[in-house]
Every structure is written in structure tokens, then in C-alpha cells.
Write an enzyme that holds these catalytic residues in place. Structure first.
Site, PDB file in Angstrom:
ATOM      1  N   ASP A 109       1.328   5.196   1.325  1.00 31.99           N
ATOM      2  CA  ASP A 109       0.958   6.308   2.193  1.00 31.99           C
ATOM      3  C   ASP A 109       1.518   7.576   1.585  1.00 31.99           C
ATOM      4  O   ASP A 109       2.600   7.576   0.995  1.00 31.99           O
ATOM      5  CB  ASP A 109       1.528   6.105   3.601  1.00 31.99           C
ATOM      6  CG  ASP A 109       0.918   4.887   4.276  1.00 31.99           C
ATOM      7  OD1 ASP A 109      -0.269   4.616   4.022  1.00 31.99           O
ATOM      8  OD2 ASP A 109       1.630   4.184   5.018  1.00 31.99           O
ATOM      9  N   ASP A 132       0.844  -1.197   0.000  1.00 32.12           N
ATOM     10  CA  ASP A 132       0.000   0.000   0.000  1.00 32.12           C
ATOM     11  C   ASP A 132       0.876   1.243   0.000  1.00 32.12           C
ATOM     12  O   ASP A 132       2.074   1.169   0.236  1.00 32.12           O
ATOM     13  CB  ASP A 132      -0.995   0.009   1.173  1.00 32.12           C
ATOM     14  CG  ASP A 132      -0.331  -0.341   2.478  1.00 32.12           C
ATOM     15  OD1 ASP A 132       0.783   0.161   2.725  1.00 32.12           O
ATOM     16  OD2 ASP A 132      -0.923  -1.125   3.249  1.00 32.12           O
ATOM     17  N   ASP A 178       9.517   6.099  12.800  1.00 35.67           N
ATOM     18  CA  ASP A 178      10.204   5.151  13.685  1.00 35.67           C
ATOM     19  C   ASP A 178      11.640   4.827  13.271  1.00 35.67           C
ATOM     20  O   ASP A 178      12.568   5.012  14.054  1.00 35.67           O
ATOM     21  CB  ASP A 178       9.368   3.868  13.866  1.00 35.67           C
ATOM     22  CG  ASP A 178       8.780   3.310  12.583  1.00 35.67           C
ATOM     23  OD1 ASP A 178       9.116   3.833  11.502  1.00 35.67           O
ATOM     24  OD2 ASP A 178       8.002   2.343  12.655  1.00 35.67           O
TER      25      ASP A 178
END
Ligand code: ATP
Ligand code: MG
Length: 459
Positions: free
Chosen positions: A76, A74, A150
Site C-alpha cells: 500500500d 501486497d 490501527d
């Protein structure tokens, strides 16, 4: 303003001594991303935003995967447009989330998540007593957005229009060196959000990257902080881990990092139970192969497998205490599901799928009369049957039962009738074998549940 001033005085440097506010810019020759791996809808979103005067980039896992030459599952998108500004630009766009609003842009079945650049976590952001950040909703610059991500490999931005990658934290170097490195000070980042420890494990196992030593060091000690994270978030991250296509490697890595201990009752059960290990290993292995083959995996089946040996243990105990087999199985299932829901928010649908799969198991023992035909019509038959085969393969029950059901499932009507008439009879020329069926007056015969091969024959 003050934040900017402090940064100017202290000088925010990233690991290479580079200024974390200025990204390294890589052109197509440097990064080698193949444009064919990009989804046309992702390009549609970035170009629509850019034409409206905003900045827009593909971000996070998709850029990482593109750099690794893998087709992202996917996409983002990160932008400096506010959620409201994004929503207005697309026909099917929905603002979701209370804490931090993001926009879901839909094209047919395809969903893209568009996020506004987030600001740095302020010291005054509300935290729980262990330092976990509870709310933090400020928008910010792209550089600030990058700091909040992160890992270095997850903090790069790709602009399809000029094919440039912006790298703020040495992500490219780490992709090349196959290194998983957290951005910033590891203890602080794990304290802010303990779920990042699970993410370390997932990415290291999935990408086959080495965990950089200062990133790995605090995990063993900080692991218990996961207990303070809301169950629904832990569940989401666990599901990602189990559906990563490297579930087995992930669980082994969790064990290596000491993360399974006290982390989730689920993992304690799974990884500490000698009888269940073979079963779980087979289940995860088959999950990983299904994902590699592009097939779907049902979370219900996955969790039913992970917890089966706990159910078996309790089922045996209830029967030993005098319960009839079927009610005993339901009681065992209730106990197991209840013990998990405290820390693992199993969605209702998943819980009911698990129950279906478990409660179908004794029905496979009934092979007389109309019972097998009825079971075949069960809407979840295929899952129950696959589960039965796993039980056979793990040595928990006699392989003959699985073979009989395969023949029945695949056979035509005549074959099926024949199979029912000849239940338990040895094949032509074979040794006479006692049918694994038992239990008086037509009551369902039940496998022993002790985990012994052929359990239930009592011989
Ligand atoms: P996957 O391919 O498994 O989806 P991903 O990197 O895209 O991997 P997501 O969970 O989809 O993982 O998150 C998208 C991005 O959001 C990440 O790449 C990372 O930049 C950021 N992110 C997600 N979770 C966190 C977190 N807990 N802390 C900081 N940044 C995060
Ligand atoms: Mg993602």
C-alpha cells in the site's frame, strides 16, 4: 486551524511521551530493511509520485513485514497527492470507493492501492448509535494519517528513495518487543470501528505478538459491537483471518479473547460443537499448510468445512422427518446458508461453491455402474474429493471410502473398472467387509450424518 490550536495547547503526545507530530526517522542501518524484499512496482509508484512533486511512501502492513524480514504480500502506498492527481500519473489507474476514494494502480496482474493521507476523525463525523464512525472523508497530513491507523506497528512509512522509515507511534520498539498495541485510547478506537478487535486477533496470531494489556482489556466487553458492523466488512476481515496462514491459531485466539461468542453464528457453531471440532481443526490445518506451501485456498472450501457439521445435523433431522436423502441435504444447506448470510455476507460465488461441495458428498457413496466416472467429470470434483478425505480423516465416515476414491482417481481405466467391479470386496487375503453402500433400488446411499465413525452402516 482550531484542531491544530487545541493540539498545540494540549500537546499530542504518543506513548513514549514523544510528540506524535514528529516522527522518529530511521536510516537503513537502524531498520535493516532488505531492499530485495521490496516490489519493483511499489518503487515505480513512489518514484513516479515523487518525480511529480508529491510525497509518497510505502505504508502499513508492508512496512511492518519488511521490518520483520518477511516479503510483503501486497504494497500500500500513502501520498499527499489527491486521488485525481494520482490517477493522472499512471496509465492504468482507477479511482474506487465512494466513502473514501482510493486509487488502484495496475501493472499487469499486480495491483497497488494508493491512498491520500487521511485527516483525524472530527467529532462531528456521523456515527451510529453505538459510536461507530459512518463517514469520514477528510484528507490530512502524514501525522494525522498515522494517528488514524490501527496499531503502532502498522503506522510506519518507508521511503524507498532515501531508505528512511518514519515512525510516529513507537512502532519500531513494538516490532522489536513483539507487541501489538493500538494507537490512542483502546475503547474509543474499538468503538469507532469494532472490526479492529478482529484485527487484534488476526495480527496477534499471525505474527505471534503479545497483545499489550490495555489494548486487550476492553475486548471481551466490547465484542458485541461487532454485530453492528455491516456483514460485508465482517466477512472481508474474517476471510483475511482464515487465509492468514494461521487460521487455527486465529480461531483459538478468538476463543481466548471471548470474541467468538455471539460474534458470528459461524464461530459459535464451529467452536462450540464437539463433533465438528476435529473436522474443523483438520480443515484449518490443511488450509494453513496449503498457504505455507504457496498453494491457493478456495474460500468456498473453507466455509463449506467450517459449516459442515451444522449441515450434517440438519440433514439428519430432515431425513428423520421423512425427507429423501438428497432433498434433505439441499434443505439443510439452504438453512445453514440462510442462517449465516444475515451476519456474514457470503458472496454468491462462495455460497454456490459450498453447495457444490456439500451436494457432491452423497454421490461419493455411489460406486456402481457409470456413477463414479460421471462424478470424476464434475468441475468441482477435486474440492469434493478433498472434502471427502477430510470427513474420513476426522472419523466421520469409513476410511475405506476415501481410499477407494483415491485409487479410482489415480488409477488408469483398467484399474477403475476393476475397482467398480469389486466395490466393497475385501482386498486379497483381507477380512470380508460389508460394503458401506446401502439404500434400495439404486438410490444413493447416504452416510449416517450422526458423526459416528463409519456412520451409515447401522451395525
Ligand atoms: P495484511 O498483511 O494482512 O494485508 P495490513 O496491515 O496491510 O495487513 P490491511 O487490511 O491491508 O492490513 O490494511 C492496510 C493498513 O491500513 C493497515 O496496516 C493499517 O495501517 C490501516 N488499516 C486497515 N484497517 C484499519 C482499521 N480498521 N482501522 C485503522 N487502520 C486500518
Ligand atoms: Mg495489506
Amino acid at each position: 486551524m482550531i484542531k491544530k490550536l487545541i493540539r498545540k495547547i494540549l500537546g499530542t503526545k504518543n506513548k513514549g511521551g514523544r510528540d506524535a507530530n514528529t516522527p522518529v526517522v530511521l536510516g537503513p542501518q537502524d531498520h535493516g530493511i532488505e531492499p530485495r524484499l521490496l516490489s519493483s512496482n511499489a518503487v515505480r509508484v513512489t518514484s513516479t509520485l515523487q518525480e511529480a512533486g508529491f510525497e509518497a511512501f510505502v505504508v502499513g502492513g508492508a512496512v511492518r513485514d519488511l521490518l520483520l524480514g518477511v516479503k510483503p504480500k501486497d504494497f500500500d502506498i500513502a501520498t499527499n497527492a489527491t486521488p485525481e492527481q494520482v490517477r493522472k500519473l499512471f496509465r492504468r489507474a482507477f479511482i474506487i470507493g465512494k466513502r473514501f476514494q482510493i486509487v488502484h494502480v495496475m501493472f499487469g496482474q499486480d495491483l497497488l492501492e494508493v491512498t491520500t493521507f487521511r485527516g483525524t476523525t472530527s467529532d462531528s463525523a456521523p456515527k451510529d448509535e453505538h459510536g461507530r464512525v459512518l463517514r469520514d472523508n477528510t484528507f490530512g497530513s502524514q501525522a494525522e494519517d498515522a494517528v488514524r491507523r490501527d496499531f503502532t506497528i502498522n503506522a510506519m512509512y518507508y521511503n524507498p528513495a532515501n531508505e528512511q522509515v518514519l515512525d510516529y507511534h513507537g512502532g519500531i520498539e513494538d516490532i522489536r518487543g513483539k507487541t501489538l498495541r493500538i494507537i490512542g485510547q483502546p475503547e474509543a478506537r474499538f468503538r469507532e470501528d469494532p472490526v479492529r478487535m478482529l484485527r487484534v486477533v488476526r495480527f496477534a496470531a499471525k505474527l505471534k505478538f503479545t497483545i499489550e494489556p490495555t489494548t486487550a482489556a476492553p475486548i471481551a466487553v466490547m465484542a458485541p459491537l461487532i454485530n453492528n458492523v455491516p456483514a460485508a466488512r465482517v466477512f472481508d476481515e474474517m476471510l483475511k483471518l482464515l487465509m492468514s496462514g494461521q487460521a487455527l491459531a486465529c480461531l483459538q485466539q478468538l476463543r481466548k479473547e471471548g470474541l467468538h461468542h455471539g460474534l458470528l453464528p459461524l464461530l459459535d457453531v464451529v467452536l462450540e460443537q464437539p463433533l465438528g471440532v476435529k473436522f474443523v481443526t483438520l480443515a484449518l490445518d490443511s488450509t494453513d499448510s496449503r498457504i505455507a506451501a504457496g498453494k491457493t485456498v478456495s474460500p468456498g472450501f473453507l466455509f463449506a468445512s467450517l459449516l459442515w457439521h451444522q449441515v450434517l445435523e440438519k440433514w439428519t433431522a430432515y431425513r428423520a422427518a421423512g425427507e429423501f436423502p438428497i432433498p434433505a441435504l439441499h434443505l439443510a444447506a439452504d438453512d445453514v446458508l440462510d442462517s449465516q448470510t444475515e451476519k456474514l455476507a457470503l458472496q454468491r460465488k462462495i455460497g454456490s461453491d459450498m453447495r457444490d461441495i456439500w451436494s457432491m458428498q452423497p454421490r461419493f457413496e455411489r460406486r456402481n455402474g457409470k456413477s463414479p466416472h460421471k462424478l470424476l467429470e464434475h468441475p468441482r470434483f477435486r474440492a469434493g474429493y478433498d472434502f471427502l478425505l477430510l470427513r474420513c480423516a476426522s472419523g466421520e465416515i469409513d476410511a475405506e471410502l476415501g481410499e477407494w476414491w483415491t485409487a479410482f482417481y489415480e488409477g488408469d481405466e483398467a484399474t477403475r473398472d476393476d475397482l467398480v467391479d469389486n466395490v466393497g470386496r475385501a482386498p486379497e487375503g483381507g477380512k470380508k467387509k460389508r460394503p458401506p453402500r446401502r439404500g434400495g433400488r439404486g438410490k444413493a446411499a447416504i452416510v449416517d450424518g450422526t458423526g459416528n465413525p463409519g456412520g451409515g452402516d447401522g451395525e
